[in-house]
Design an enzyme around this catalytic site. Structure first.
Site, PDB file in Angstrom:
ATOM      1  N   ASP A 262       0.795  -1.451   0.118  1.00  0.00           N
ATOM      2  CA  ASP A 262       0.273   0.388   0.006  1.00  0.00           C
ATOM      3  C   ASP A 262       0.411   1.112  -0.313  1.00  0.00           C
ATOM      4  O   ASP A 262       2.516   1.073   0.006  1.00  0.00           O
ATOM      5  CB  ASP A 262      -0.897   0.121   1.807  1.00  0.00           C
ATOM      6  CG  ASP A 262      -1.256  -1.197   1.583  1.00  0.00           C
ATOM      7  OD1 ASP A 262      -2.349  -1.890   0.445  1.00  0.00           O
ATOM      8  OD2 ASP A 262      -2.606  -1.496   2.699  1.00  0.00           O
TER       9      ASP A 262
ATOM     10  N   TYR B 177       5.845 -10.201   6.647  1.00  0.00           N
ATOM     11  CA  TYR B 177       6.148  -8.515   7.091  1.00  0.00           C
ATOM     12  C   TYR B 177       5.850  -8.961   8.358  1.00  0.00           C
ATOM     13  O   TYR B 177       5.749  -9.346   9.255  1.00  0.00           O
ATOM     14  CB  TYR B 177       4.359  -7.813   6.770  1.00  0.00           C
ATOM     15  CG  TYR B 177       4.049  -8.167   5.417  1.00  0.00           C
ATOM     16  CD1 TYR B 177       4.201  -6.886   4.895  1.00  0.00           C
ATOM     17  CD2 TYR B 177       3.192  -9.316   4.667  1.00  0.00           C
ATOM     18  CE1 TYR B 177       3.873  -6.638   3.107  1.00  0.00           C
ATOM     19  CE2 TYR B 177       2.706  -8.938   3.402  1.00  0.00           C
ATOM     20  CZ  TYR B 177       3.174  -7.862   2.736  1.00  0.00           C
ATOM     21  OH  TYR B 177       2.653  -8.005   1.399  1.00  0.00           O
TER      22      TYR B 177
END
Lengths: 247, 247
Positions: free
Chosen positions: B52, B112
């Site tokens: 993002d 992540y």
């Protein structure tokens, strides 16, 4: 009332620690600005190390005398400062100090750390806080050169604009060279440092590391007592004031 | 000729990985721009994870097919890209890949990492890359909640704009919570992640950590399959794509 504070800052946007006349942004200036507004009268602070423009600090120590009438707890003072200071300057800790405590005059030593990014590394998150090498470094030679710098010497060759009146003799108690995956770290400890001294020491050690100087040239450079015989001044962005020592 | 590259980037200035129409700056767009100019024809690349806006990557993987006529070694291609790319995007590694290799379709998992800065820390050098907490976190409760999230679940509640046609079932193989002096790190590993999934998982775990939710609410949130039952979306700046796995 004397307060002692630990200050951390990212020096990228600043013209160094020390307040300057005119409008240039300095760390000292920013902190004094907030304190002056809060105390309602002009306030001056003292910092242990006068870091150059662009140099960072993990733990700078400063102290400030505030009027008795401005009665505020150390924690409140810290909170207020952090509320009004820009976010690249933070007060990590604040405490009462003895009335005679002076952050610079009473400091017995300092630790600085210089970050060199290895020539074959491309680390995005280190780019603003390290000096990118363009060739490999011979760590063993750098260590040998560092050995010649340890102890008490006249570091006049490793100083920009040496004063004619003040001594340029300093004591270097430690130079540690650490290799990590992406960096070579130079850790300097000493009783005190001259103007630009860590950056010139770093520039000279890097020239040894790349082979453009021999480690045994160091004693001669020290002896010459002229800036032009030492290596180039390493960029400010790779340098951090890490710690200030007191007895 | 198919090339596979490792890309590192600081996402702060970008509208995310994925190319967009118009003038918005994206990582994919920047890399394609340089490749297109070099190859002399329109070039498209594929990335393993569509991070993002504002999200960073330590090691994103991408691949690109270049015409045979544009014969260049992987090292040359890497050098040219790093010369023309902005310094917050770096190609760490480049190699030839089999013609059928596809960075996204062949990825078997991703890691992540989310950085939370502790409420009582004021770390200047973490400010742009972590989410500053405003209260203490109960790590044990967070760990308990994380236990309920592990394994295969329908993560529809942890997804922004879930597609009606595609499955929202994913496999979370690891959630590690590590405490350091100034941070709490959340490390997520899984087969694949939905849009905003790591940030919503983080936001929900933080709400458990501050005590505004109980760990045993997690199974219910999963069951409800509606975004509104999960916690808030954690800010992009604390999130890093760390690794992409292939068989």
């Amino acid at each position: 009332m004397n307060y002692r504070m630990k200050v951390q800052y990212d020096g990228t946007r600043y013209q160094g620690w020390q307040r300057q006349s005119g409008s240039s942004a300095t760390i000292q200036g920013k902190i004094e600005e907030v304190l002056t507004r809060q105390a309602g009268r002009s306030v001056r602070i003292d910092g242990a190390g006068r870091t150059d423009a662009g140099v960072h600090a993990i733990e700078q120590i400063a102290n400030v005398h505030l009027p008795e009438s401005f009665a505020v707890s150390p924690d409140e003072l810290r909170t207020v400062l952090n509320e009004y200071l820009p976010e690249d300057i933070r007060i990590l800790h604040m405490e009462r100090a003895g009335e005679r405590f002076h952050s610079r005059l009473h400091a017995t030593g300092k630790q600085y750390r210089y970050h060199l990014m290895k020539w074959d590394s491309e680390q995005v998150f280190l780019r603003k806080y390290s000096w990118k090498m363009t060739e490999a470094l011979d760590i063993q030679s750098m260590q040998e050169a560092a050995g010649h710098l340890l102890g008490e010497h006249d570091f006049k060759s490793f100083c920009t604009k040496a004063s004619k009146k003040k001594t340029t003799v300093r004591q270097l108690t430690q130079i540690q060279i650490e290799e990590t995956e992406h960096e070579v770290l130079l850790i300097f400890e000493g009783s005190g440092f001259l103007y630009n001294m860590v950056r010139i020491l770093t520039g000279t050690l890097v020239e040894v590391g790349t082979g453009s100087r021999r480690p045994d040239e160091i004693p001669e450079i020290l002896e010459r007592k002229e800036r032009k015989y030492a290596g180039e001044t390493a960029p400010a962005k790779g340098l951090f004031l890490v710690k200030v020592y007191y007895d």
